[in-house]
Design a protein around this motif. Structure first.
Motif, PDB file in Angstrom:
ATOM      1  N   PHE A 154      37.187  32.241  35.806  1.00 36.25           N
ATOM      2  CA  PHE A 154      38.103  32.020  34.693  1.00 36.25           C
ATOM      3  C   PHE A 154      37.977  33.129  33.659  1.00 36.25           C
ATOM      4  O   PHE A 154      38.984  33.592  33.093  1.00 36.25           O
ATOM      5  N   GLY A 155      36.729  33.582  33.380  1.00 34.96           N
ATOM      6  CA  GLY A 155      36.554  34.684  32.436  1.00 34.96           C
ATOM      7  C   GLY A 155      37.204  35.964  32.915  1.00 34.96           C
ATOM      8  O   GLY A 155      37.839  36.685  32.122  1.00 34.96           O
ATOM      9  N   ALA A 156      37.082  36.269  34.207  1.00 37.56           N
ATOM     10  CA  ALA A 156      37.709  37.480  34.748  1.00 37.56           C
ATOM     11  C   ALA A 156      39.235  37.385  34.670  1.00 37.56           C
ATOM     12  O   ALA A 156      39.914  38.360  34.300  1.00 37.56           O
ATOM     13  N   VAL A 157      39.792  36.236  35.006  1.00 41.36           N
ATOM     14  CA  VAL A 157      41.250  36.056  34.921  1.00 41.36           C
ATOM     15  C   VAL A 157      41.722  36.174  33.477  1.00 41.36           C
ATOM     16  O   VAL A 157      42.786  36.747  33.195  1.00 41.36           O
ATOM     17  N   THR A 158      40.927  35.643  32.530  1.00 41.66           N
ATOM     18  CA  THR A 158      41.299  35.743  31.117  1.00 41.66           C
ATOM     19  C   THR A 158      41.304  37.189  30.648  1.00 41.66           C
ATOM     20  O   THR A 158      42.192  37.617  29.892  1.00 41.66           O
ATOM     21  N   VAL A 159      40.314  37.970  31.092  1.00 45.67           N
ATOM     22  CA  VAL A 159      40.271  39.389  30.720  1.00 45.67           C
ATOM     23  C   VAL A 159      41.490  40.122  31.273  1.00 45.67           C
ATOM     24  O   VAL A 159      42.150  40.908  30.569  1.00 45.67           O
ATOM     25  N   LEU A 160      41.829  39.879  32.525  1.00 41.81           N
ATOM     26  CA  LEU A 160      43.002  40.518  33.122  1.00 41.81           C
ATOM     27  C   LEU A 160      44.291  40.075  32.438  1.00 41.81           C
ATOM     28  O   LEU A 160      45.241  40.860  32.313  1.00 41.81           O
ATOM     29  N   GLN A 161      44.350  38.837  31.984  1.00 38.41           N
ATOM     30  CA  GLN A 161      45.571  38.311  31.388  1.00 38.41           C
ATOM     31  C   GLN A 161      45.767  38.805  29.962  1.00 38.41           C
ATOM     32  O   GLN A 161      46.896  39.080  29.544  1.00 38.41           O
ATOM     33  N   THR A 162      44.686  38.910  29.214  1.00 35.62           N
ATOM     34  CA  THR A 162      44.817  39.297  27.805  1.00 35.62           C
ATOM     35  C   THR A 162      44.891  40.803  27.594  1.00 35.62           C
ATOM     36  O   THR A 162      45.570  41.261  26.667  1.00 35.62           O
ATOM     37  N   THR A 163      44.235  41.574  28.403  1.00 35.33           N
ATOM     38  CA  THR A 163      44.215  43.039  28.215  1.00 35.33           C
ATOM     39  C   THR A 163      45.167  43.770  29.141  1.00 35.33           C
ATOM     40  O   THR A 163      45.276  44.995  29.041  1.00 35.33           O
ATOM     41  N   GLY A 164      45.827  43.055  30.023  1.00 37.57           N
ATOM     42  CA  GLY A 164      46.663  43.733  31.009  1.00 37.57           C
ATOM     43  C   GLY A 164      45.912  43.924  32.308  1.00 37.57           C
ATOM     44  O   GLY A 164      44.683  44.089  32.309  1.00 37.57           O
ATOM     45  N   PHE A 165      46.658  43.906  33.408  1.00 37.23           N
ATOM     46  CA  PHE A 165      45.989  43.929  34.707  1.00 37.23           C
ATOM     47  C   PHE A 165      45.248  45.241  34.941  1.00 37.23           C
ATOM     48  O   PHE A 165      44.078  45.246  35.329  1.00 37.23           O
ATOM     49  N   GLU A 166      45.914  46.369  34.694  1.00 34.44           N
ATOM     50  CA  GLU A 166      45.286  47.663  34.989  1.00 34.44           C
ATOM     51  C   GLU A 166      44.102  47.927  34.068  1.00 34.44           C
ATOM     52  O   GLU A 166      43.023  48.331  34.527  1.00 34.44           O
ATOM     53  N   ARG A 167      44.307  47.695  32.759  1.00 30.25           N
ATOM     54  CA  ARG A 167      43.211  47.948  31.831  1.00 30.25           C
ATOM     55  C   ARG A 167      42.078  46.954  32.045  1.00 30.25           C
ATOM     56  O   ARG A 167      40.899  47.327  31.989  1.00 30.25           O
ATOM     57  N   GLY A 168      42.400  45.706  32.298  1.00 30.84           N
ATOM     58  CA  GLY A 168      41.356  44.718  32.544  1.00 30.84           C
ATOM     59  C   GLY A 168      40.571  45.018  33.803  1.00 30.84           C
ATOM     60  O   GLY A 168      39.334  44.863  33.836  1.00 30.84           O
ATOM     61  N   LEU A 169      41.268  45.464  34.867  1.00 34.30           N
ATOM     62  CA  LEU A 169      40.564  45.817  36.092  1.00 34.30           C
ATOM     63  C   LEU A 169      39.645  47.012  35.875  1.00 34.30           C
ATOM     64  O   LEU A 169      38.520  47.053  36.404  1.00 34.30           O
ATOM     65  N   LEU A 170      40.078  47.976  35.046  1.00 30.17           N
ATOM     66  CA  LEU A 170      39.228  49.121  34.742  1.00 30.17           C
ATOM     67  C   LEU A 170      37.995  48.703  33.947  1.00 30.17           C
ATOM     68  O   LEU A 170      36.883  49.199  34.180  1.00 30.17           O
TER      69      LEU A 170
END
Length: 374
Positions: A154-170
């Protein structure tokens, strides 16, 4: 003369013998009395009727059943059937043959002798006991691990959702693994803890405590649901609107609201803050706006409920009030009757549909039977 002396000596010896016998008789009588008491008590013990305190049967009901006296009890609970006591002990031990069992009356621990099963069977029994003792710990560990890894996801999905997929994945790729294992599960925990802070109730209590001062400002009094009635001289109870964590509905509402906050913040940010290019900033602004609007609406709603609770009145039970205000119960009864009628009509329609379908199936089957075979 000699004969008289002999006769007098004999009479003296007889008197001494009789006196000696008279002195010894009481001792013999006391010993025989105690022996008779012991024999009578032993006879009463042997002839005492045995009564099982488990099945309430006597010795006459089953003469061949083995009896046992397992404790220091006397009287009705002295004797018990061996088989009945074994069954009762099995119920108390619950599968653990090494559990000590005591008498429920005198609290005497029963002497239970277990025969040997052999070394291999003893080892299997020990393994079974260890498995029973470790199973709760293993189950609790599995549940905790499942919650932990779910929190990481859930924390990883939240990071990807709030910061954007590309930036969150980086960000996730460049971060240290240990930091991810610590920080990602902290995201849902922080959301739940933040959801439990009832700042709306604090503001509402402040408004209710300062209603007299707020009435001085017409603009604020017009915007907020503050009553213009004077404060009563007697104390009135304030309805408790805080969420009780022990209620299942409150716990689920707090949990669901906390987990849905990132998604709602992202949607609100995209709807009202399109000009902001940074995804994280836009999501944060959307979250703050959503929390603020929701808090204001909640304060307004609870203040209205508070005012309604203060202004309620209980009327006298008179015929006029019954005719004037009794329509509510009648209206509820009418609604219930209508609901029952609709439910009955729906059941009848369903039964008619089933009959029609069955009739169509029977006609189709009879038509197939009437067709001439080639």
């Amino acid at each position: 003369m000699l004969s008289d002396e002999l006769e007098s000596g004999a009479t003296d010896e007889q008197q001494q013998g009789t006196s000696g016998e008279g002195q010894a008789l009481p001792n013999n009588g006391s010993s025989t009395a105690t022996e008779r008491v012991n024999q009578s008590s032993a006879g009463t013990d042997e002839q005492e009727e045995r009564y099982c305190w488990v099945c309430f049967a006597t010795e006459e009901d089953d003469k061949f059943a083995p009896w046992v006296q397992p404790c220091n009890c006397r009287g009705a609970t002295k004797w018990v059937h061996q088989s009945c006591l074994k069954r009762w002990i099995d119920e108390k031990q619950k599968g653990n043959p090494y559990k000590s069992i005591s008498c429920p009356q005198c609290q005497t621990e029963y002497i239970i002798i277990l025969p040997s099963m052999g070394s291999f069977a003893f080892m299997l029994e020990r393994l079974d006991i260890i498995a029973k003792q470790l199973s709760p710990c293993v189950a609790a560990g599995a549940i905790v691990c499942s919650i932990y890894w779910s929190a990481i996801t859930f924390g990883a999905v939240t990071v990807l959702q709030t910061t954007g997929f590309e930036r969150g994945l980086l960000i996730l790729e460049q971060a240290e693994p240990l930091a991810l294992l610590v920080c990602l599960p902290a995201i849902p925990a922080a959301l739940v803890l933040g959801r439990m802070i009832r700042w709306e109730d604090i503001v509402l209590r402040m408004l209710q405590n300062t209603q007299y001062n707020i009435r001085k400002y017409p603009v604020i009094s017009f915007m907020l649901p503050v009553t213009n009635e004077p404060t009563p001289s007697y104390p009135e109870p304030f309805p408790n609107n805080s969420i009780n964590a022990s209620e299942p509905l409150s716990v689920t509402r707090i949990f669901c609201g906390a987990l849905m906050l990132p998604t709602v913040s992202t949607i609100v940010g995209k709807m009202f803050f399109k000009s902001i290019k940074n995804d994280l900033h836009r999501t944060l602004l959307g979250g703050f706006a959503f929390v603020a609007i929701k808090g204001v609406l909640k304060i307004y709603f609870h203040q209205k409920k508070h005012n309604r609770a203060k202004q309620r009145n209980i009327l006298d039970y008179t015929q006029e009030n019954i005719r004037k205000y009794g329509f509510r119960s009648q209206h509820l009864q009418q609604l219930q009757q209508q609901h029952q009628h609709l439910h009955q009509m729906a059941n009848e329609l369903a039964a008619q549909q089933q009959q029609a379908i069955a009739g169509i199936g029977n006609e189709a089957a009879s038509g197939d039977n009437q067709r001439p075979r080639p």
